[in-house]
Design a protein around this motif. Structure first.
Motif, mmCIF file in Angstrom:
data_model
loop_
_atom_site.group_PDB
_atom_site.id
_atom_site.type_symbol
_atom_site.label_atom_id
_atom_site.label_comp_id
_atom_site.label_asym_id
_atom_site.label_seq_id
_atom_site.Cartn_x
_atom_site.Cartn_y
_atom_site.Cartn_z
ATOM 1 N N UNK A 1251 0.846 -1.201 0.000
ATOM 2 C CA UNK A 1251 0.000 0.000 0.000
ATOM 3 C C UNK A 1251 0.882 1.251 0.000
ATOM 4 N N UNK A 1252 0.737 2.073 -1.018
ATOM 5 C CA UNK A 1252 1.581 3.283 -1.108
ATOM 6 C C UNK A 1252 0.963 4.458 -0.349
ATOM 7 N N UNK A 1253 -0.166 4.219 0.288
ATOM 8 C CA UNK A 1253 -0.818 5.243 1.126
ATOM 9 C C UNK A 1253 -1.031 6.564 0.375
ATOM 10 N N UNK A 1254 -1.502 6.436 -0.870
ATOM 11 C CA UNK A 1254 -1.856 7.666 -1.601
ATOM 12 C C UNK A 1254 -0.703 8.305 -2.356
ATOM 13 N N UNK A 1255 0.537 7.862 -2.124
ATOM 14 C CA UNK A 1255 1.666 8.449 -2.876
ATOM 15 C C UNK A 1255 1.695 7.825 -4.274
ATOM 16 N N UNK A 1256 2.197 8.571 -5.274
ATOM 17 C CA UNK A 1256 2.248 7.999 -6.621
ATOM 18 C C UNK A 1256 3.381 6.973 -6.786
ATOM 19 N N UNK A 1257 4.424 7.085 -5.950
ATOM 20 C CA UNK A 1257 5.490 6.089 -6.060
ATOM 21 C C UNK A 1257 6.151 5.822 -4.709
ATOM 22 N N UNK A 1258 6.818 4.670 -4.643
ATOM 23 C CA UNK A 1258 7.529 4.301 -3.418
ATOM 24 C C UNK A 1258 8.988 4.032 -3.727
ATOM 25 N N UNK A 1259 9.906 4.606 -2.902
ATOM 26 C CA UNK A 1259 11.353 4.395 -3.054
ATOM 27 C C UNK A 1259 11.903 3.912 -1.713
ATOM 28 N N UNK A 1260 13.055 3.239 -1.756
ATOM 29 C CA UNK A 1260 13.713 2.851 -0.502
ATOM 30 C C UNK A 1260 14.676 3.960 -0.085
ATOM 31 N N UNK A 1261 14.666 4.325 1.192
ATOM 32 C CA UNK A 1261 15.652 5.323 1.649
ATOM 33 C C UNK A 1261 17.055 4.708 1.670
ATOM 34 N N UNK A 1262 18.095 5.554 1.636
ATOM 35 C CA UNK A 1262 19.469 5.073 1.802
ATOM 36 C C UNK A 1262 19.661 4.538 3.227
ATOM 37 N N UNK A 1263 20.441 3.443 3.323
ATOM 38 C CA UNK A 1263 20.744 2.869 4.646
ATOM 39 C C UNK A 1263 21.621 3.807 5.476
ATOM 40 N N UNK A 1264 21.454 3.707 6.766
ATOM 41 C CA UNK A 1264 22.281 4.500 7.667
ATOM 42 C C UNK A 1264 23.235 3.633 8.478
ATOM 43 N N UNK A 1265 23.108 2.286 8.308
ATOM 44 C CA UNK A 1265 23.716 1.420 9.326
ATOM 45 C C UNK A 1265 25.232 1.239 9.199
ATOM 46 N N UNK A 1266 25.830 1.441 8.010
ATOM 47 C CA UNK A 1266 27.283 1.248 7.946
ATOM 48 C C UNK A 1266 27.969 2.544 8.358
ATOM 49 N N UNK A 1267 28.496 2.524 9.576
ATOM 50 C CA UNK A 1267 28.961 3.767 10.178
ATOM 51 C C UNK A 1267 30.173 4.379 9.479
ATOM 52 N N UNK A 1268 31.109 3.491 8.993
ATOM 53 C CA UNK A 1268 32.378 4.052 8.464
ATOM 54 C C UNK A 1268 32.180 4.894 7.195
ATOM 55 N N UNK A 1269 30.943 4.834 6.602
ATOM 56 C CA UNK A 1269 30.705 5.617 5.371
ATOM 57 C C UNK A 1269 30.104 6.990 5.674
ATOM 58 N N UNK A 1270 30.005 7.343 6.944
ATOM 59 C CA UNK A 1270 29.299 8.580 7.337
ATOM 60 C C UNK A 1270 29.774 9.799 6.530
ATOM 61 N N UNK A 1271 31.082 9.881 6.309
ATOM 62 C CA UNK A 1271 31.608 11.061 5.602
ATOM 63 C C UNK A 1271 31.110 11.190 4.173
ATOM 64 N N UNK A 1272 30.632 10.088 3.616
ATOM 65 C CA UNK A 1272 30.188 10.120 2.217
ATOM 66 C C UNK A 1272 28.682 10.366 2.083
ATOM 67 N N UNK A 1273 27.986 10.464 3.220
ATOM 68 C CA UNK A 1273 26.519 10.648 3.107
ATOM 69 C C UNK A 1273 26.196 12.128 2.864
ATOM 70 N N UNK A 1274 26.268 12.513 1.579
ATOM 71 C CA UNK A 1274 26.148 13.939 1.221
ATOM 72 C C UNK A 1274 24.791 14.522 1.593
ATOM 73 N N UNK A 1275 23.767 13.665 1.759
ATOM 74 C CA UNK A 1275 22.416 14.199 1.988
ATOM 75 C C UNK A 1275 22.200 14.623 3.443
ATOM 76 N N UNK A 1276 23.233 14.404 4.253
ATOM 77 C CA UNK A 1276 23.048 14.764 5.667
ATOM 78 C C UNK A 1276 23.544 16.167 5.983
ATOM 79 N N UNK A 1277 24.138 16.846 4.973
ATOM 80 C CA UNK A 1277 24.655 18.193 5.241
ATOM 81 C C UNK A 1277 24.184 19.119 4.134
ATOM 82 N N UNK A 1278 24.447 20.397 4.326
ATOM 83 C CA UNK A 1278 24.244 21.388 3.261
ATOM 84 C C UNK A 1278 22.825 21.435 2.725
#
Length: 1452
Positions: A1251-1278
Motif C-alpha cells: 500500500x503506497x498510502x496515496x503516494x504515486x510512487x515508493x522508493x527505498x531510503x538510503x541505509x544509515x547502518x554502515x557507520x564508516x561511510x558517514x563522511x560520504x553521506x552527502x544528503x546529511x549536510x548542506x
C-alpha cells in the motif's frame, strides 16, 4: 596499430529511391511549372540506366536537370542528392502506392476513382464508369498535370517510375487527354522493384566521448586479444593521458586560456588551411589539448575579441541556401552586384497583414455614445495604467477611453438590421465599454417621399429626434420601433409614422417625412461612405475598423465574438506603448488601416511575375517575344523621363470592349491624381486579333510611339470615351479624331504599318505568362498579378488608389529610395518594378541582421568569394572549442565546395575556462556531392571515420542527429558503450538505422483551452489503422508518434479517447481543417509539428479520461496481446529497466533471471530500447522463449522543448524518471523499476501489492547502518539536509510506481516542470534520476519502502544482509571496487546465474552463427516456434524451449 579506428554509418529504413525521381522533386520545388517539362525531357531516360555506368547515368540526369536550373541550383541539386534530401519525398509516394495496394506484376498502374489497372485499354473502360465512384483524395504535394480544372472531371492517378517505357505509354495518353480537358491527371512515383540495399544518410554528427574509468565498467567476457597492443604506446596516447590527468587532478590553471590559444593557432596559419585546422582542433581536441597549451596568445587579439563580444549576436541548411539562391541570382541578373546586393536583401519587406481595418474617423458615422465624454461613464477611471491592473480572467475592464469601437452599416428597412440593433442596445444598457456608431445606407435620389420609402422615413425621423433631443434618444426610439415589428417582417413606413404620431403628437409629420423635409441633412453621406469603403453586402459590422465576416455577423454568434474581440484587443493595448495620444487616432495610425476594403488587393495569397528569367521558364516569353515588356515599360503613361515611379501598373484587358476601356480609364484617372504611379497597357483580345477588330488599341500604340506624352495621354482619354467609340463604329476615321498639335503624318504612317503579329504576341503573353483566357481582364502592379476579374467585377479609381498605397507601403517605397541612392540606370522605374516583384515573391523568413564587428584585424578570419559570381555572405560566430565548432567547421568546408561564399569567422572565445571545453572526438557526416568508386559504381555513401584515435582511453559512441530522427544500432559485435581500442584488432564498425521520423504535435481541448491529459492518438494507414499510438502530456499538450515517410491517418484511439472526444480542427496537417480523418504527410527529414484541437462530445461533458472507468475491457484488449480471462490478465508483474553497454546488459539478464526465480506470477519486462545493443535485441526473444516471460521495448524521444542533456548516461537517467506517464500504455497500472545491477531475492509481487498510502510512487531510503561511510553521506549536510527537513533521502535503484495515481495528479508534468527549472544550472541534479524525485518530495510525495527492499554493501551493515529482498551493487566511493568483482564477492548466487545465461547464449550462437559473417548479412533466419512444424523440415530435431532457426532452409 595505424589501422585501428572506429566507423559509424546511418542508413534509412526504407529501400533505395532512384536519383532521377529525387531530381524531379528537387526541380518541382524550384517551380511546379518546371516539373512537367522536365518529366517530358527525361521520359525514357531509364533505358540508359542499364547501358551506362552508374556514374555516367548520374551525370546524364544532372545534365538534363541543368536545362531547367541555373549553375548555382545545379550545385545545390548535387548536394541534395548527396544528402538524399528528397528520398523521403519519393518514398512518401511509394508508401501511398503500397496502400492502394499495387496490382500483381505491374511496373506501372493507374487508379481511376479507386479501381486499378495496368493497361491503357482497361483504363479507358474504367473512365466511362468513373463518375459513379467517389473521387480519390489528393494530397497538397501531388503532381497535377496543368490543364483542365473542372470539378466534374474524372481523376486518374498514375503510379509509375518516370523515365521508364511503361511510364511513357501512360503519360502520352494521359497528358493528351488532360490537355483536351477530358480528365485530371495526377502522377505519383512508384517503383515496382526497388533496390534492396538501403541508402546511407548524412547530415548528422557522431561523437566518441571519453568515459570516466573511476569505476571499471567493462564486460570482461570479450577481451580475448588484449596482448597485442599494450606494449608500444605512441605519443598521442600520451597526449590523452595528459588530458585525462588534467581531468582527474583538477589542474585547471593550464586550461584557462585554451579557447584563446585555439583561436590564435587558427589565425596564424595560411587562410586556406584555417577551416581545416579549426575542424581538426575541435574534432580531435583530446589529442590536441596538450599542444595548444603551449601556444602564446597575442594581447591585441584578446582585446579585440573582448571588444567585439560587447556587440550582441544571436547564434543560431540546405533549405536556407536554396531559398536564398533565387533572390541572389535574381538581383545578380538585374545588375545589382556586390555590396549593394546585401542592402537590398536586408531591406524589410513588410509581410501581409492578417486583417485590414477601415478608418472610422468619418463624418458619416453617427456615434450614439462616447465613453470618454458621456456622463454615464463619469465614475470610471480614465488612466491607461488601469489596463495593467490584474483582474480575474474574462473580466472586461471599465476604463473611460474609447478602446473598443463598433460601427454598424445598416439599411434600416432590411429585416437583418433588427436583431443587430437590439444587440447594440443590450451592450449599451449593460454599460459594456463599447462605443457604438451607425452608418445608415438609404436611398440617395434627390427627391424622395418619406411616406413611400421606409428607409428614408426612418432616417428623417432619426434626424428629427437627434436635433430636438439627442442621438442617444434617437437610438432608443429606433429600438422601440424595431420592437414593434413582427418577427420575419421589416420596418415599414406605417410603423415609423405611427411611432412619430404617438411619441411626438405636436410635430408636423409632413414637414419631417415629406419630400421637402427639413431633416434630410447628410442622407447621402452614409451610402457614399459605404460605396467608397468597398465593403460587402449589408449589414456589416466593423470592430475597431476591422470588418467582421458574414459568418461572424450571425446575431447568435456576434455577441460572443465581440466580447472575445474586446478581450483580444485588451491584450494588444496592454502591449502597445502610446504616449497620451487619442486612442482612436492611435488605432487608426496602425499599419493595417486602409482607405478601402478590397479582398482582391488585400488577400494574403499573392502571385508575382518573375522578371529575372531563369532557364526553362515559360516567362522567357517576357524576354524573347518581340520584347513586349520592353515596349510596355518604355511606353507607360506618363512617360516623364526624369521621374522615378515607385509603382508600375499594367492594365490587361480587351480595349475594344467597354469593361476593358472603363478599367483603363479608371487607372488613368487615378494616375492623374498621383505622382507615384505609371500605367502601361497590354491588349488581351477576346477573339483572334486582326486589322479590323483592333483599331483602338493600334491607335493608342501609334500615338505612344510618335507623339509627346501629354498629347498621347489626352488622345487616349478621348479614344476611351464611349461617344468616340460610337463615332468609330459609325465609320469615323481615326485620323479625323487627332487632337490639335499632334504630328499627323508620323501617326498615320505608324498606324498603318503596325503588324498584327505584335498584337498576337501580347495575347500569347497574356495566356502563357499571366495564365489568362482570351478577353479576360487583370491588373499587374509591380509584377503582382491581380485577377482575372469576372465580367461584372469593377476595379475603380479608389481601388487603384488602395493598390498603390499597399504596394508602396509594403516594399516599393523602400526599394525606390535605395534605387535612387544607387544611381543605377536611367531606367530606374523598371528596376524598382523588377526588384519589388523579386523581393515580395520571396518567402518571408526572419529579419536579416547587419553584422558589423568593432574590429576585425586579429580575431576574424576572412575568406574571400570568387569574383563576378553570385556569392553568399556568411558570418559565423563561434568559440573554436565547442560542439558548435565541431559541426560548423566541416559544414562551412562542404558549403564552400557547393556555393561561392564570402566567409567571416569571428572567434568568440570564452575566457577563464574551469573545465575541459570538449570531452570528445567528433565527426560531422556530410558530402558535397555523390561520390563514385574507381570502377564508376556509386560509393555506398557517407560514413563517419575516426582514425588515429589514441588507444588508452575508454570511449562511448553517440549519434547526434536532427531533432526528429530516432536512430538505433542495428549491427556491431562490439560494445559501443565501452570502446577500448587497446583491446580490439582492426576497426570497430557500428551500423545504425534511422528507425523512425518523429511526428510531433500539441493538442488542446477547445472548450477548456487545456491539454486533454491521457488522450490517446493512433497513427496508421488505410490497410493497417493502428501502427503506432501515444498519450498526450499536460506540458504544452505535447505528443509524439513514430512514423516514416508516407501519408498517415491520425485518429483518436478506440476506447475512451474516441468515446469521450472528437477532433474539431487541426493545423499543419495535409487534410482540410474540417476533414474527419486527419491526414498527415511526412515527406522530408525535417521535423513535422502539428496542432490538433479536440472537444468532448455533448453527452460526455462530465466524463474524465483518467477516471476509474479506464479499466474497461475494450481498452485493455487493444493494448495487450494477452487474451486469457480477466483475472489472469490483471496478474502480470510489469518490470521496467534500462541498460547500456555489454556489461550492464549482462547484469540485466541476471537481474531478470533472479526476478523470475522468485515469483510464480507471469512477468512482463519493459526495456528502454534507445540504448540497447544489437546483440541484446537479437538474443532477448530466445531468452523470453526459454524462460516464458513477455517483454516489450519502449522508447520516447527527448522532446525538443525540454532542456537537452548531452551526456549519454544522463539521458538514460532522464528516461528513468521524466517520461513514466507516457512510456507505457494506459492499461499498465503499476510498474516496478529495477536497476540492471540488482539481484532480487524475494517475490516482487509483494512490492506491487504494497500500500503506497496515496503516494504515486515508493522508493527505498538510503541505509544509515554502515557507520564508516558517514563522511560520504552527502544528503546529511548542506542543501539536502535543509531541503529534506528530516525526511529521508531515497535511492533510485528500485521503485514502484502507481501509474494511475501518477497520471491523475499530473506527477510527470510536475517533474518535467521542475527538471526544466533546475537543469539550466549545470551543477544541479548531479544524479538526475535520484535528485529530481527527492527534490520534489514536497510536491510529489514519496512512500518510503521498508529498508529490507534494498540492501547495498556500501551503505548498509552486514547484519541486515540476510533479510535483504534485493541486493544492489552500488558504487563504493571509498574503495572504487569494479562492479564485476563486487558482484562475485557480495552475491554468492551471482556466478551460477551468470553461467546459466552464458550457456543459453552459447546454444543460441551455435544455432545461428555458423555461417561466415559475409553470408549472414543476407540471410534472415526463419524462427519456428511450434514444435509441430519442425517435422516438416527434414532433419530438425524437436528441441525443448528454444525455437529452431532455419538458414537457407537448413536446420542449424
Amino acid at each position: 596499430s595505424a589501422s585501428k579506428g572506429v566507423t559509424a554509418s546511418l542508413k534509412a529504413k526504407w529501400p533505395q529511391t532512384p536519383l532521377l525521381l529525387e531530381t524531379s522533386e528537387f526541380i518541382c520545388e524550384s517551380g511546379e511549372e518546371k516539373f512537367w517539362p522536365f518529366v517530358d525531357t527525361v521520359r525514357e531516360l531509364a533505358v540508359y540506366k542499364h547501358g551506362e555506368s552508374v556514374r555516367s547515368y548520374y551525370n546524364l540526369i544532372v545534365k538534363k536537370a541543368g536545362q531547367f536550373l541555373t549553375d548555382l541550383q545545379v550545385s545545390l541539386l548535387k548536394l541534395s542528392l548527396s544528402l538524399r534530401a528528397y528520398s523521403p519525398t519519393v518514398h512518401t509516394f511509394l508508401q501511398i502506392a503500397s496502400d492502394e495496394p499495387p496490382p500483381e506484376a505491374c511496373s506501372a498502374f493507374v487508379s481511376v476513382h479507386g479501381q486499378l489497372t495496368c493497361s491503357t485499354k482497361d483504363m479507358k473502360k474504367l473512365l466511362k464508369t468513373a463518375a459513379g465512384r467517389p473521387k480519390p483524395y489528393l494530397y497538397k504535394n501531388d503532381h497535377k498535370y496543368p490543364g483542365a480544372n473542372g470539378t466534374d472531371l474524372p481523376v486518374v492517378i498514375l503510379y509509375a517510375e518516370i523515365g521508364t517505357k511503361k511510364f511513357n505509354t501512360f503519360h502520352k495518353v494521359l497528358s493528351e487527354r488532360a490537355e483536351e480537358g477530358k480528365l485530371i491527371y495526377v502522377l505519383r512515383h512508384y517503383v515496382a522493384e526497388p533496390k534492396k540495399q538501403n541508402i546511407l544518410l548524412s547530415g548528422y554528427g557522431v561523437e566518441l566521448a571519453i568515459k570516466s574509468t573511476e569505476y571499471k565498467a567493462v564486460d570482461d567476457t570479450q577481451v580475448k586479444d588484449s596482448k597485442s597492443s599494450t606494449t608500444d604506446e605512441e605519443d598521442d596516447t600520451d597526449e590523452v593521458q595528459v588530458y585525462q590527468h588534467v581531468l582527474r587532478s583538477g589542474m585547471f590553471s593550464a586550461l584557462t586560456d585554451l579557447s584563446f590559444q585555439a583561436a590564435a593557432r587558427i589565425m596564424s596559419v595560411p587562410k586556406f588551411d584555417s577551416l581545416k585546422l579549426m575542424r581538426d582542433l575541435s574534432q580531435n581536441f583530446p589529442s590536441r589539448a596538450r599542444s595548444l597549451t603551449r601556444v602564446a596568445v597575442n594581447q591585441e587579439m584578446r582585446k579585440e575579441i573582448e571588444e567585439n563580444q560587447k556587440v550582441h549576436f544571436s547564434e543560431a541548411i540546405l533549405d536556407i541556401i536554396r531559398g536564398e539562391a533565387k533572390l541572389l541570382e535574381g538581383l545578380h541578373n538585374l545588375g545589382i552586384r556586390g555590396t549593394s546586393m546585401s542592402k537590398f536583401l536586408r531591406m524589410p519587406v513588410t509581410t501581409v497583414e492578417e486583417s485590414y481595418a477601415l478608418d472610422i474617423r468619418h463624418s458619416a458615422i453617427m456615434w450614439i455614445n462616447d465613453i470618454e465624454s458621456d456622463s454615464t461613464y463619469r465614475t470610471w477611471p480614465s488612466s491607461l495604467q488601469e489596463l495593467l491592473r490584474a483582474t480575474f480572467p474574462g473580466v472586461i475592464r471599465q476604463i473611460r477611453r474609447n478602446f473598443f469601437n463598433l460601427v454598424l452599416f445598416l439599411d434600416p428597412a432590411q429585416e437583418e438590421s433588427i436583431e443587430l440593433v437590439k444587440l447594440a442596445e443590450l451592450f449599451y444598457k449593460h454599460k459594456i465599454p463599447l462605443r457604438i456608431g451607425f452608418v445608415f445606407v438609404v436611398n440617395t435620389e434627390d427627391k424622395v417621399n418619406g411616406f413611400e420609402d421606409a428607409g428614408v422615413a426612418f432616417f428623417r425621423l432619426w434626424n428629427y429626434i437627434a436635433e430636438e433631443y439627442d442621438v442617444t434618444q434617437a437610438f432608443l426610439s429606433m429600438v422601440t420601433m424595431y420592437n414593434r415589428v413582427d418577427v420575419g417582417d421589416s420596418l415599414s413606413v406605417e410603423t415609423v409614422t405611427a411611432y412619430l404620431k404617438k411619441k411626438f403628437p405636436k410635430a408636423n409629420t409632413a414637414k419631417i417625412l415629406g419630400v421637402e423635409s427639413s431633416y434630410d441633412d447628410k442622407r447621402k453621406a452614409g451610402a457614399v461612405f459605404y460605396r467608397k469603403s468597398g465593403l460587402g453586402a449589408l449589414p456589416v459590422a466593423l470592430f475597431n475598423g476591422i470588418p467582421l465576416s458574414s459568418e461572424e455577423m450571425d446575431p447568435d454568434e456576434l455577441e460572443t465574438i465581440l466580447l472575445q474581440r474586446i478581450m483580444d484587443t485588451t491584450n494588444f493595448f496592454q502591449r502597445a506603448v502610446f504616449m497620451g495620444l487619442d486612442v482612436v487616432d492611435f488605432l487608426m495610425e496602425q499599419s493595417n488601416v486602409v482607405p478601402r476594403i478590397n479582398p482582391v488587393i488585400l488577400s494574403p495569397e499573392r502571385r508575382y511575375l518573375d522578371f529575372t528569367a531563369s532557364p526553362g521558364n515559360n516567362e522567357d516569353i517576357l524576354h524573347t517575344l518581340y520584347k513586349p515588356e520592353a515596349l510596355l515599360i518604355s511606353n507607360c503613361f506618363p512617360a516623364e523621363e526624369e521621374m522615378v515611379y515607385g509603382v508600375t501598373i499594367w492594365i490587361i484587358a480587351d480595349i475594344e470592349q467597354a469593361p476593358g476601356r472603363q478599367m483603363l480609364l479608371n487607372a488613368l484617372k487615378h494616375m492623374s491624381s498621383s505622382s507615384n504611379s505609371r500605367v502601361g497597357v497590354i491588349n488581351n483580345p477576346g477573339g483572334t486579333p486582326s486589322e479590323d477588330n483592333s483599331s483602338l488599341y493600334k491607335a493608342i500604340w501609334a500615338s505612344f510611339l510618335t507623339q509627346t506624352s501629354k498629347n498621347t495621354l489626352d488622345f487616349t482619354l478621348k479614344l476611351l470615351k464611349e461617344d468616340t467609340v460610337q463615332l468609330i463604329t459609325h465609320d469615323t476615321k481615326i485620323k479625323d479624331l487627332l487632337l490639335q498639335g499632334m504630328d499627323q503624318d508620323a501617326f498615320e504612317k505608324k498606324f498603318n504599318t503596325l503588324e498584327v503579329d505584335f498584337l498576337r504576341s501580347q495575347q500569347r503573353f497574356c495566356q502563357e505568362v499571366l495564365k489568362l483566357k482570351a478577353g479576360q481582364r487583370a491588373v499587374v502592379s509591380n509584377g503582382r498579378i491581380l485577377g482575372p476579374f469576372t465580367e461584372d467585377e469593377e476595379f475603380s479609381a479608389d481601388d487603384f488608389h488602395l493598390l498603390e498605397k499597399i504596394t508602396l507601403s509594403t516594399s516599393a517605397e523602400k526599394i525606390k529610395a535605395k534605387v535612387k541612392q544607387m544611381n543605377l540606370a536611367p531606367r530606374n522605374s523598371d528596376l524598382i518594378m523588377k526588384v519589388d516583384a523579386l523581393l515580395s515573391a520571396a518567402p518571408k523568413g526572419e529579419a536579416r541582421k547587419d553584422i558589423k564587428f568593432v574590429k576585425d584585424k586579429h580575431s576574424v578570419l576572412h575568406l574571400a568569394a570568387r569574383e563576378d559570381e553570385v556569392f553568399y555572405d556568411v558570418v559565423a560566430i563561434v568559440d573554436p572549442l565547442t560542439r558548435d565548432a565541431q559541426k560548423l567547421a566541416p559544414l562551412l568546408s562542404v558549403l564552400g565546395q557547393v556555393v561561392n561564399m564570402r566567409v567571416q569567422v569571428f572567434m568568440n572565445c570564452r575566457a577563464k575556462l574551469s573545465e575541459m571545453p570538449l570531452k570528445s572526438f567528433y565527426r560531422f557526416v556530410m558530402e558535397a556531392e555523390v561520390s563514385f568508386l574507381g570502377n564508376d559504381t556509386m560509393s555506398t555513401g557517407p560514413v563517419a571515420r575516426f582514425t588515429e584515435i589514441p588507444e588508452s582511453p575508454l570511449l562511448t559512441l553517440n549519434m547526434i542527429t536532427p531533432e526528429s530522427w530516432m536512430v538505433e544500432a542495428v549491427r556491431s559485435p562490439h560494445d559501443l558503450d565501452n570502446i577500448h581500442l587497446q583491446e580490439v584488432s582492426g576497426v570497430v564498425n557500428a551500423e545504425y538505422e534511422l528507425e523512425y521520423l518523429l511526428l510531433e504535435g500539441h493538442c488542446f481541448d477547445m472548450s477548456s483551452g487545456q491539454p486533454p491529459r491521457g488522450l490517446q492518438f493512433t497513427l496508421g494507414m488505410k490497410q493497417d489503422p493502428l501502427m503506432q499510438d501515444t498519450i498526450v502530456m499536460a506540458n504544452l499538450g505535447y505528443f509524439q508518434l513514430k512514423a516514416n515517410p508516407g501519408a498517415w491517418i491520425l485518429r483518436l484511439r478506440k476506447g475512451r479517447s474516441e468515446d469521450i472526444y472528437q477532433i474539431q480542427a487541426h493545423d499543419g496537417t495535409d487534410s482540410p481543417a474540417d476533414a474527419e480523418d486527419v491526414i498527415v504527410v511526412l515527406n522530408s527529414f525535417h521535423s513535422k509539428i502539428i496542432k490538433v484541437r479536440v472537444q468532448k462530445k455533448p453527452d460526455k461533458l462530465n466524463e474524465d479520461l483518467l477516471s476509474e472507468a479506464t479499466e474497461s475491457k475494450g481498452l485493455w484488449d487493444s493494448i495487450t496481446s494477452v487474451e486469457e480471462g480477466d483475472k489472469k490478465k490483471e496478474d502480470v508483474l510489469n518490470i521496467f529497466s534500462v541498460a547500456s553497454g555489454h556489461l550492464y546488459e549482462r547484469f540485466l539478464r541476471i537481474m531478470m533471471l533472479s526476478v523470475l526465480r522468485h515469483t510464480k506470477t507471469p512477468v512482463k519486462f519493459w526495456f528502454l530500447k534507445n540504448y540497447l545493443s544489437p546483440s541484446f535485441k537479437e538474443t532477448i526473444p530466445h531468452m523470453a522463449e526459454a524462460y516464458g516471460f513477455q517483454y516489450e521495448l519502449v522508447q520516447y524521444k527527448w522532446p525538443r522543448w525540454l532542456h537537452q542533456q548531452t551526456e549519454k548516461q544522463r539521458i538514460i537517467w532522464g528516461h528513468k524518471i521524466l517520461f513514466l506517464d507516457v512510456l507505457f500504455p494506459l492499461a499498465v497500472d503499476k510498474i516496478i523499476f529495477v536497476d540492471a545491477d540488482q539481484i532480487v531475492r524475494a517475490d516482487l509481487k509483494e512490492l506491487r501489492e504494497l500500500d503506497l498510502e496515496g503516494a504515486p510512487y515508493g522508493y527505498t531510503p538510503f541505509c544509515d547502518s554502515r557507520r564508516e561511510m558517514e563522511g560520504y553521506r552527502f544528503w546529511k549536510t548542506g542543501y539536502w539536509a535543509s531541503h529534506l527537513a528530516h525526511r529521508k533521502y531515497h535511492i533510485s535503484a528500485l521503485y514502484v510506481v502507481d501509474l494511475k495515481k501518477f497520471r491523475k495528479i499530473a506527477a510527470g508534468d510536475r517533474l518535467r516542470g521542475q527538471y526544466q527549472a533546475l537543469s539550466q544550472d549545470p551543477n544541479s541534479l548531479s544524479n538526475l534520476d535520484q535528485d529530481l524525485p527527492n527534490n520534489m518530495i514536497h510536491q510529489v510525495a514519496i512512500k518510503s519502502l521498508p529498508q529490507e527492499w534494498l540492501w547495498c554493501e556500501t551503505w548498509c551493515d552486514d547484519s541486515s544482509k540476510p533479510t535483504a529482498k534485493t541486493i544492489d551493487l552500488c558504487n563504493n566511493p571509498k574503495t572504487k571496487e569494479p562492479k564485476l568483482s563486487a558482484a562475485v564477492r557480495i552475491v554468492p548466487e551471482w556466478t551460477s546465474y551468470d553461467s546459466e545465461i552464458k550457456q543459453l547464449k552459447e546454444n543460441f550462437t551455435l544455432l545461428c552463427h555458423q555461417q561466415p559473417e559475409s553470408e549472414r548479412a543476407q540471410l534472415a533466419p526463419i524462427v519456428i516456434q511450434d514444435p509441430a512444424l519442425s517435422s516438416k523440415y527434414i532433419g530438425c530435431p524437436v528441441m525443448h524451449a528454444l525455437p529452431h532457426v532455419l538458414l537457407q532452409g537448413q536446420c542449424k
